[in-house]
Design an enzyme around this catalytic site. Structure first.
Site, short mmCIF file in Angstrom:
data_model
loop_
_atom_site.label_atom_id
_atom_site.label_comp_id
_atom_site.label_asym_id
_atom_site.label_seq_id
_atom_site.Cartn_x
_atom_site.Cartn_y
_atom_site.Cartn_z
N GLU A 1 42.83 -28.39 -3.86
CA GLU A 1 41.39 -28.12 -4.19
C GLU A 1 41.01 -27.38 -2.88
O GLU A 1 40.62 -27.87 -1.68
CB GLU A 1 40.45 -29.40 -4.17
N CYS B 1 32.16 -25.52 -0.28
CA CYS B 1 33.52 -24.52 -1.31
C CYS B 1 33.00 -23.98 -2.07
O CYS B 1 33.60 -22.67 -2.37
CB CYS B 1 34.56 -25.59 -1.28
P1 NDP Z 1 41.42 -27.81 6.60
O1 NDP Z 1 42.30 -27.23 5.61
O2 NDP Z 1 41.50 -27.54 8.04
O3 NDP Z 1 41.78 -29.59 6.73
C1 NDP Z 1 41.79 -30.13 5.59
C2 NDP Z 1 42.56 -31.57 5.88
O4 NDP Z 1 43.74 -31.40 6.01
C3 NDP Z 1 42.02 -32.37 6.98
O5 NDP Z 1 41.99 -33.84 6.73
C4 NDP Z 1 43.10 -31.82 7.86
O6 NDP Z 1 43.06 -32.84 8.91
C5 NDP Z 1 44.40 -32.04 7.02
N1 NDP Z 1 45.55 -31.30 7.67
C6 NDP Z 1 45.54 -30.32 8.49
N2 NDP Z 1 46.76 -29.84 8.81
C7 NDP Z 1 47.42 -30.72 7.94
C8 NDP Z 1 48.93 -30.67 7.54
N3 NDP Z 1 49.72 -30.10 8.22
N4 NDP Z 1 49.30 -31.49 6.56
C9 NDP Z 1 48.56 -32.20 6.11
N5 NDP Z 1 47.13 -32.35 6.22
C10 NDP Z 1 46.70 -31.43 7.17
O7 NDP Z 1 40.11 -27.80 5.82
P2 NDP Z 1 38.48 -28.20 6.64
O8 NDP Z 1 38.60 -29.84 6.83
O9 NDP Z 1 38.39 -27.03 7.39
O10 NDP Z 1 37.68 -27.96 5.23
C11 NDP Z 1 37.14 -26.73 4.90
C12 NDP Z 1 37.83 -26.06 3.78
O11 NDP Z 1 38.05 -26.97 2.73
C13 NDP Z 1 37.41 -24.75 3.27
O12 NDP Z 1 38.27 -23.86 3.11
C14 NDP Z 1 36.58 -25.46 1.97
O13 NDP Z 1 36.52 -24.13 1.09
C15 NDP Z 1 37.44 -26.31 1.54
N6 NDP Z 1 36.74 -27.02 0.48
C16 NDP Z 1 37.53 -27.02 -0.90
C17 NDP Z 1 36.79 -27.81 -1.70
C18 NDP Z 1 37.16 -27.95 -3.03
O14 NDP Z 1 36.94 -28.62 -3.85
N7 NDP Z 1 37.87 -26.72 -3.63
C19 NDP Z 1 35.85 -28.97 -1.33
C20 NDP Z 1 35.23 -28.78 -0.05
C21 NDP Z 1 36.04 -27.93 1.10
P3 NDP Z 1 42.47 -32.55 10.37
O15 NDP Z 1 40.98 -32.30 10.06
O16 NDP Z 1 42.72 -33.67 11.17
O17 NDP Z 1 42.94 -31.19 11.04
#
Ligand code: NDP
Length: 505
Positions: free
Chosen positions: A245, A279
């Site tokens: 997502e 998002c």
């Molecule tokens: P990120 O992609 O930065 O992070 C998402 C999650 O992935 C966090 O828990 C992060 O941990 C984790 N993560 C980071 N690196 C890795 C890795 N290498 N392997 C596994 N997990 C990892 O997104 P954001 O938290 O900044 O969220 C914003 C984004 O989410 C926007 O692009 C938004 O559009 C999208 N979004 C999409 C939705 C949907 O339903 N389609 C709903 C809500 C948001 P950590 O934070 O510790 O780095």
């Protein structure tokens, strides 16, 4: 300044920790362990045992326990909203709305899992008339959920609630910006259910990567497209299936017969609520030339009344992730450098923590503000000659998450022509709050679905069973098959499927 600070002291013993900070004040909200690969594997092991117990319960028994958890969360919803306010900076009222919607989804998932997933008979067809055919949807086992910070309750609960209701255990890795909220959810679950069916592991990206490698039966990832690609690559090493997502660049279309004031109200909420960190937020608006001026007047008038600051009554909270401020500023600057105009806000609207609403017009369609996810309270507005052009521009993106149409006569028709997983007609983001509707996108917005019957099935595998009720009239799957049986099969197949127009030579 980074919000998350690794407090590992090389001289100190004991586990590494990190702080979650209040993005408005910089205060430490909580200190949390950085869970290692071994910690994550241990959590998944515990989850596997819990899953064996949980999946053996009936749908009714699971519903009863999930209802207990739902009640516990609901009675403490003000406490949850306060924590959300502290960790993400979003206004308390917005946090309450988010938590309420998440609870409503949990109730739907728990109440509908049996109807959607339990065993049912399906037709076995004429050729296999001697068989009874059934299908049921079995839980996968342990689901790893990786969540973002922007909707730290609603978004992960779209996976957690539906995965649990389908009979799985869950290990949840919240964003490093909202770990306390993840712990709150797991703690209230433990108090309600008493077994580690939902656990949380905290840490940075590495902890998420460890969850991908931990042997879970599926990863439900919500976050950016870039991280989604990394998650998918890691999961490929162990053939772990994934739901992605990811981000969006949602368009809102305003037709000539639309209620212009209602469209402007919805557009502003879609673009600026949660400080634009949504998002399915509205990032691009295409307006029919006949109502363009009236729409822009209404939108700018309303936008000038919004305030983003730390004071009471502020409409918008801070930008949760400090590094996002540079992205937002960069998109506005690029739009202005390329001939766009800011009719509200502008580059100066981007402060140290807060961004004031910014409305951009005359922005070229190939600029960053139109093509890339901005994730701030900014929006581009473009005039179109008709709705065909609006649809064409709305679809000219690699993303395909949500969309919005304002039109009295042509709503469903225009919605059907937009390539996005979800469309709201004469409302905004309304699809997310309807638990029976699947939520997810296409293209760079990802794949797989949470919410609704599709969201329940996403955390299961279909189990197909064919049971012979009596000996077949035609014994076809045996080495004792006769020529006569083959002829009878040929006759039967001709009767069943031989009709239709002859293909011209
Ligand atoms: P990120 O992609 O930065 O992070 C998402 C999650 O992935 C966090 O828990 C992060 O941990 C984790 N993560 C980071 N690196 C890795 C890795 N290498 N392997 C596994 N997990 C990892 O997104 P954001 O938290 O900044 O969220 C914003 C984004 O989410 C926007 O692009 C938004 O559009 C999208 N979004 C999409 C939705 C949907 O339903 N389609 C709903 C809500 C948001 P950590 O934070 O510790 O780095």
């Amino acid at each position: 300044m980074t919000q998350t600070q690794d407090r590992t002291d090389p001289g100190a013993t004991g586990p590494a920790t990190f702080d979650s900070l209040n993005p408005t004040t910089g205060d430490v909200v909580g200190t949390h362990p950085v869970h290692t690969e071994a910690d994550v594997r241990a959590a998944v092991e515990r989850a596997r045992e819990a899953a064996a117990w949980w999946s053996a319960l009936s749908f009714d028994e699971r519903e009863a326990l999930l209802t207990t958890w739902k009640g516990a969360m609901t009675r403490r919803v003000a406490q949850l909203a306060d924590l959300m306010h502290q960790e993400t900076g979003k206004p308390h009222g917005d946090a309450l709305l988010e938590a309420a919607l998440a609870i409503d989804h949990l109730a739907w998932a728990a109440g509908h899992a049996g109807k959607v997933l339990r065993r049912r008979r399906v037709s076995s067809g004429m050729i296999m008339a001697n068989q009874a055919a059934t299908v049921e949807y079995r839980p996968l086992g342990v689901i790893g959920v990786i969540g973002p910070w922007n909707y730290p309750v609603f978004t992960p609960m779209g996976s957690i609630g539906y995965a649990l209701a389908a009979g799985n255990a869950v290990v949840f890795k919240p964003s490093e910006y909202s770990p306390g909220i993840g712990e709150w959810l797991a703690r209230t679950f433990e108090q309600a259910v008493g077994r580690p069916v939902l656990q949380v592991v905290t840490g940075l990206g590495e902890t998420g990567a460890a969850l991908c490698r931990s042997g879970v039966d599926k990863i439900a990832f919500t976050g950016s497209t870039a991280t989604g690609k990394r998650v998918m690559a890691t999961c490929a090493e162990t053939l772990t299936p994934v739901i992605i997502e990811a981000g969006g660049k949602d368009a809102l279309l305003v037709d000539e017969d639309a209620d212009v004031d209602a469209a402007a109200d919805a557009a502003l909420w879609g673009a600026c609520s949660n400080a634009g960190q949504t998002c399915t937020g509205v990032e691009r608006i295409y307006v029919h030339e006949r109502v363009y001026d009236a729409f822009l007047d209404s939108l700018t008038g309303k936008a000038r009344e919004l305030r983003a600051d730390a004071g009471p009554g502020s409409h918008l909270g801070p930008i949760t992730m400090p590094k996002q401020l540079d992205v937002i500023r960069g998109h506005i600057q690029d739009a202005l450098d390329r001939g766009g105009r800011a009719v509200v806000g502008g580059v100066d609207a981007v402060g140290e923590r807060f961004v004031q609403p910014t409305i951009l017009v005359d922005v070229p369609e190939d600029s960053r503000a139109v093509r890339e996810e901005t994730f701030g309270p900014t929006v581009t507005v473009a005039k179109v000659r008709d709705m065909d052009e609006a649809v064409e521009l709305a679809n000219a993106t690699r993303f395909g998450l949500g969309s919005t149409v304002f039109s009295k006569a042509r709503g469903p028709e225009l919605a059907a022509r937009i390539r996005s997983g979800m469309t709201a007609i004469n409302g905004v983001i309304s699809f997310a709050a309807i638990p029976s509707l699947p939520f997810g996108g296409v293209g760079d917005s990802g794949f797989g679905r949470v919410h609704g019957a599709d969201g329940l099935k996403e955390f299961t595998y279909p189990k197909a069973v064919a049971r012979q009720r009596f000996k077949p009239m035609l014994a076809l799957t045996s080495f004792t098959r006769t020529e006569k049986a083959e002829q009878q099969l040929a006759q039967l197949i001709t009767v069943l499927h031989g009709r239709g127009t002859t293909i011209p030579r």
